[in-house]
Design a protein around this motif. Structure first.
Motif, PDB file in Angstrom:
ATOM      1  N   HIS A  49     -15.535   6.281 -30.490  1.00  0.00           N
ATOM      2  CA  HIS A  49     -14.423   6.499 -29.585  1.00  0.00           C
ATOM      3  C   HIS A  49     -14.713   7.650 -28.807  1.00  0.00           C
ATOM      4  N   PRO A  50     -14.214   8.091 -27.684  1.00  0.00           N
ATOM      5  CA  PRO A  50     -14.222   9.264 -26.880  1.00  0.00           C
ATOM      6  C   PRO A  50     -13.324  10.264 -27.602  1.00  0.00           C
ATOM      7  N   SER A  51     -12.275   9.739 -28.105  1.00  0.00           N
ATOM      8  CA  SER A  51     -11.336  10.668 -28.715  1.00  0.00           C
ATOM      9  C   SER A  51     -12.119  11.424 -29.887  1.00  0.00           C
ATOM     10  N   LEU A  52     -12.914  10.627 -30.639  1.00  0.00           N
ATOM     11  CA  LEU A  52     -13.581  11.284 -31.732  1.00  0.00           C
ATOM     12  C   LEU A  52     -14.693  12.420 -31.410  1.00  0.00           C
ATOM     13  N   LEU A  53     -15.545  12.056 -30.323  1.00  0.00           N
ATOM     14  CA  LEU A  53     -16.166  12.877 -29.740  1.00  0.00           C
ATOM     15  C   LEU A  53     -15.499  14.249 -29.236  1.00  0.00           C
ATOM     16  N   ILE A  54     -14.436  13.892 -28.762  1.00  0.00           N
ATOM     17  CA  ILE A  54     -13.603  15.120 -28.222  1.00  0.00           C
ATOM     18  C   ILE A  54     -13.273  16.311 -29.642  1.00  0.00           C
ATOM     19  N   LEU A  55     -12.787  15.502 -30.491  1.00  0.00           N
ATOM     20  CA  LEU A  55     -12.528  16.237 -31.988  1.00  0.00           C
ATOM     21  C   LEU A  55     -13.645  16.838 -32.482  1.00  0.00           C
ATOM     22  N   GLY A  56     -14.777  15.919 -32.470  1.00  0.00           N
ATOM     23  CA  GLY A  56     -15.934  16.572 -32.985  1.00  0.00           C
ATOM     24  C   GLY A  56     -16.360  17.696 -32.104  1.00  0.00           C
ATOM     25  N   THR A  57     -16.494  17.687 -30.622  1.00  0.00           N
ATOM     26  CA  THR A  57     -16.864  18.904 -30.110  1.00  0.00           C
ATOM     27  C   THR A  57     -16.122  19.965 -30.408  1.00  0.00           C
ATOM     28  N   MET A  58     -14.825  20.138 -30.584  1.00  0.00           N
ATOM     29  CA  MET A  58     -14.020  21.080 -31.052  1.00  0.00           C
ATOM     30  C   MET A  58     -14.429  21.583 -32.366  1.00  0.00           C
ATOM     31  N   VAL A  59     -14.532  20.716 -33.391  1.00  0.00           N
ATOM     32  CA  VAL A  59     -15.078  21.276 -34.841  1.00  0.00           C
ATOM     33  C   VAL A  59     -16.175  21.959 -34.665  1.00  0.00           C
ATOM     34  N   LEU A 118       0.762  -1.144  -0.036  1.00  0.00           N
ATOM     35  CA  LEU A 118      -0.074   0.013   0.067  1.00  0.00           C
ATOM     36  C   LEU A 118       0.902   1.213   0.118  1.00  0.00           C
ATOM     37  N   VAL A 119       2.001   1.387   0.978  1.00  0.00           N
ATOM     38  CA  VAL A 119       2.829   2.447   0.916  1.00  0.00           C
ATOM     39  C   VAL A 119       3.537   2.778  -0.403  1.00  0.00           C
ATOM     40  N   LYS A 120       4.043   1.710  -1.027  1.00  0.00           N
ATOM     41  CA  LYS A 120       4.639   1.887  -2.023  1.00  0.00           C
ATOM     42  C   LYS A 120       3.649   2.298  -3.346  1.00  0.00           C
ATOM     43  N   SER A 121       2.411   1.870  -3.300  1.00  0.00           N
ATOM     44  CA  SER A 121       1.525   2.372  -4.218  1.00  0.00           C
ATOM     45  C   SER A 121       1.430   3.995  -4.018  1.00  0.00           C
ATOM     46  N   ALA A 122       1.209   4.261  -2.819  1.00  0.00           N
ATOM     47  CA  ALA A 122       0.740   5.686  -2.504  1.00  0.00           C
ATOM     48  C   ALA A 122       2.144   6.299  -2.906  1.00  0.00           C
ATOM     49  N   LEU A 123       3.162   5.952  -3.298  1.00  0.00           N
ATOM     50  CA  LEU A 123       4.547   6.630  -3.679  1.00  0.00           C
ATOM     51  C   LEU A 123       4.926   6.301  -5.152  1.00  0.00           C
ATOM     52  N   ASN A 124       4.140   5.609  -5.879  1.00  0.00           N
ATOM     53  CA  ASN A 124       4.688   5.317  -7.094  1.00  0.00           C
ATOM     54  C   ASN A 124       4.398   6.367  -8.209  1.00  0.00           C
ATOM     55  N   ILE A 125       4.850   5.833  -9.294  1.00  0.00           N
ATOM     56  CA  ILE A 125       4.852   6.960 -10.450  1.00  0.00           C
ATOM     57  C   ILE A 125       3.290   7.422 -10.848  1.00  0.00           C
ATOM     58  N   GLY A 126       2.241   6.070 -10.572  1.00  0.00           N
ATOM     59  CA  GLY A 126       0.928   6.637 -11.001  1.00  0.00           C
ATOM     60  C   GLY A 126       0.346   7.570  -9.980  1.00  0.00           C
ATOM     61  N   ALA A 127       0.608   7.302  -8.678  1.00  0.00           N
ATOM     62  CA  ALA A 127       0.304   8.287  -7.703  1.00  0.00           C
ATOM     63  C   ALA A 127       0.702   9.582  -7.674  1.00  0.00           C
ATOM     64  N   LEU A 128       1.895   9.499  -8.032  1.00  0.00           N
ATOM     65  CA  LEU A 128       2.552  10.975  -8.078  1.00  0.00           C
ATOM     66  C   LEU A 128       2.421  11.532  -9.321  1.00  0.00           C
ATOM     67  N   GLY A 129       1.934  10.965 -10.103  1.00  0.00           N
ATOM     68  CA  GLY A 129       1.824  11.459 -11.588  1.00  0.00           C
ATOM     69  C   GLY A 129       0.403  11.593 -12.057  1.00  0.00           C
ATOM     70  N   MET A 130      -0.645  12.017 -11.186  1.00  0.00           N
ATOM     71  CA  MET A 130      -2.055  12.065 -11.488  1.00  0.00           C
ATOM     72  C   MET A 130      -2.301  12.991 -12.247  1.00  0.00           C
ATOM     73  N   GLU A 131      -1.644  14.086 -12.134  1.00  0.00           N
ATOM     74  CA  GLU A 131      -1.856  15.515 -12.972  1.00  0.00           C
ATOM     75  C   GLU A 131      -0.990  15.183 -14.524  1.00  0.00           C
ATOM     76  N   PHE A 132       0.030  14.685 -14.352  1.00  0.00           N
ATOM     77  CA  PHE A 132       0.903  14.511 -15.835  1.00  0.00           C
ATOM     78  C   PHE A 132       0.443  13.551 -16.734  1.00  0.00           C
ATOM     79  N   SER A 133      -0.556  12.761 -16.439  1.00  0.00           N
ATOM     80  CA  SER A 133      -1.149  11.538 -17.395  1.00  0.00           C
ATOM     81  C   SER A 133      -2.497  12.194 -17.343  1.00  0.00           C
ATOM     82  N   TRP A 134      -2.934  13.063 -17.120  1.00  0.00           N
ATOM     83  CA  TRP A 134      -4.472  13.578 -17.321  1.00  0.00           C
ATOM     84  C   TRP A 134      -4.966  13.510 -18.693  1.00  0.00           C
ATOM     85  N   THR A 135      -5.899  12.995 -19.098  1.00  0.00           N
ATOM     86  CA  THR A 135      -6.397  13.011 -20.253  1.00  0.00           C
ATOM     87  C   THR A 135      -7.961  13.491 -20.496  1.00  0.00           C
ATOM     88  N   TYR A 136      -8.208  14.052 -21.569  1.00  0.00           N
ATOM     89  CA  TYR A 136      -9.785  14.551 -21.616  1.00  0.00           C
ATOM     90  C   TYR A 136     -10.796  13.423 -21.531  1.00  0.00           C
TER      91      TYR A 136
END
Length: 282
Positions: free
Chosen positions: A260-270, A22-40
């Motif tokens: 696919h959600p990516s197509l919906l995002i692109l369509g929304t922008m258009v 549990l402790v290792k998971s709280a400090l791994n790259i996923g836990a510390l990178g919540m904002e860096f791997s943010w996607t729409y």
């Protein structure tokens, strides 16, 4: 919870989740990178999945298909104050153990995660972003203005040390709380009600986000002179947020058609660009 109760939470065996996991998971790259791997598409979903990946591997060690399904579950939409993500991760892993044992339906874990996102983010943002960050910046700026090089360092310490403490404490307590809560719910027979309640709260969170995170208005008007009426005002008079609700319904229908959600995002922008150009959207 007494110390004896806390000890009984953790199972024994090669593939049992330990406090060290549990402790290792709280400090791994996923836990510390919540904002860096943010996607729409999934916002913090990918990072959350990476945070709990190794624990899921232990839980589903003898079931590759179950492991793949669990990974898919935990890369779904997720968004929260980053320091509180491990707390939710701990609760989620306690639920995954029950899912593996056939005691909970797989969809229940995402219902609970969705139900926790709003309330915890409200508290977390108020503490870390509105309070601690402002205090840390005020102290650091005043020191830096006097030429003290410790200003930036002090800012990082004041802002981050409480977060790291909360990450480690949160994931451990989240797991222990989740196991204890699920045990109590099973013994009292309210498990179905608990899951149903979490699902309702989760839908309420998604519904509120549909309104609060939709930023388009109609620029169409009718009438002339002083009698001009905006179509957006009419819709808001009928039901505020109607436009966002309608768009959410369209997106939901399109997702059901496997778009696919990516197509919906692109369509929304258009559609947004064209709508503003034609004077339909503002």
């Amino acid at each position: 919870m007494t110390s004896n109760e806390t000890k009984s939470v953790y199972k024994s065996g090669e593939n049992a989740i330990t406090k060290d996991d549990l402790v290792k998971s709280a400090l791994n790259i996923g836990a510390l990178g919540m904002e860096f791997s943010w996607t729409y598409v999934n916002q913090m979903g990918l990072a959350f999945g990476l945070m709990v990946k190794k624990m899921l591997k232990k839980i589903w060690h003898d079931d590759p298909a179950g492991y793949a399904a669990a990974l898919e579950r935990h890369t779904a939409f997720f968004n929260i104050t980053v320091a509180l993500a491990p707390f939710v991760g701990g609760i989620a892993m306690s639920m995954e153990e029950r899912i593996k044992a056939g005691e909970l339906p797989p969809e229940s874990v995402n219902d609970v995660k969705a139900a926790l996102m709003g309330p915890l983010s409200g508290v977390g943002d108020a503490i870390f972003l509105t309070t601690i960050r402002v205090v840390a910046a005020g102290i650091a700026v005043s020191m830096a203005a006097e030429g003290n090089p410790l200003g930036p360092i002090l800012f990082l310490l004041i802002f981050n040390v409480p977060q790291y403490i909360l990450r480690v404490w949160g994931i451990v307590k989240g797991y222990e709380l989740g196991v204890g809560l699920l045990d109590a719910a099973s013994e009292s027979g309210i498990m179905d009600k608990l899951i149903k309640g979490a699902g309702i709260v989760g839908m309420m969170v998604v519904g509120s986000m549909t309104c609060s995170m939709f930023w388009a208005t109609l620029a169409v008007s009718f009438g002339s002179g002083e009698e001009v009426t905006m179509l957006q005002d009419v819709l808001d008079g009928i039901m505020p947020g109607m436009l966002g609700l309608g768009c959410m319904g369209i997106y939901y229908w399109l997702l059901g058609k496997k778009i696919h959600p990516s197509l919906l995002i692109l369509g929304t922008m258009v559609v947004g660009v064209i709508g503003v150009y034609l004077g339909i959207l503002a």
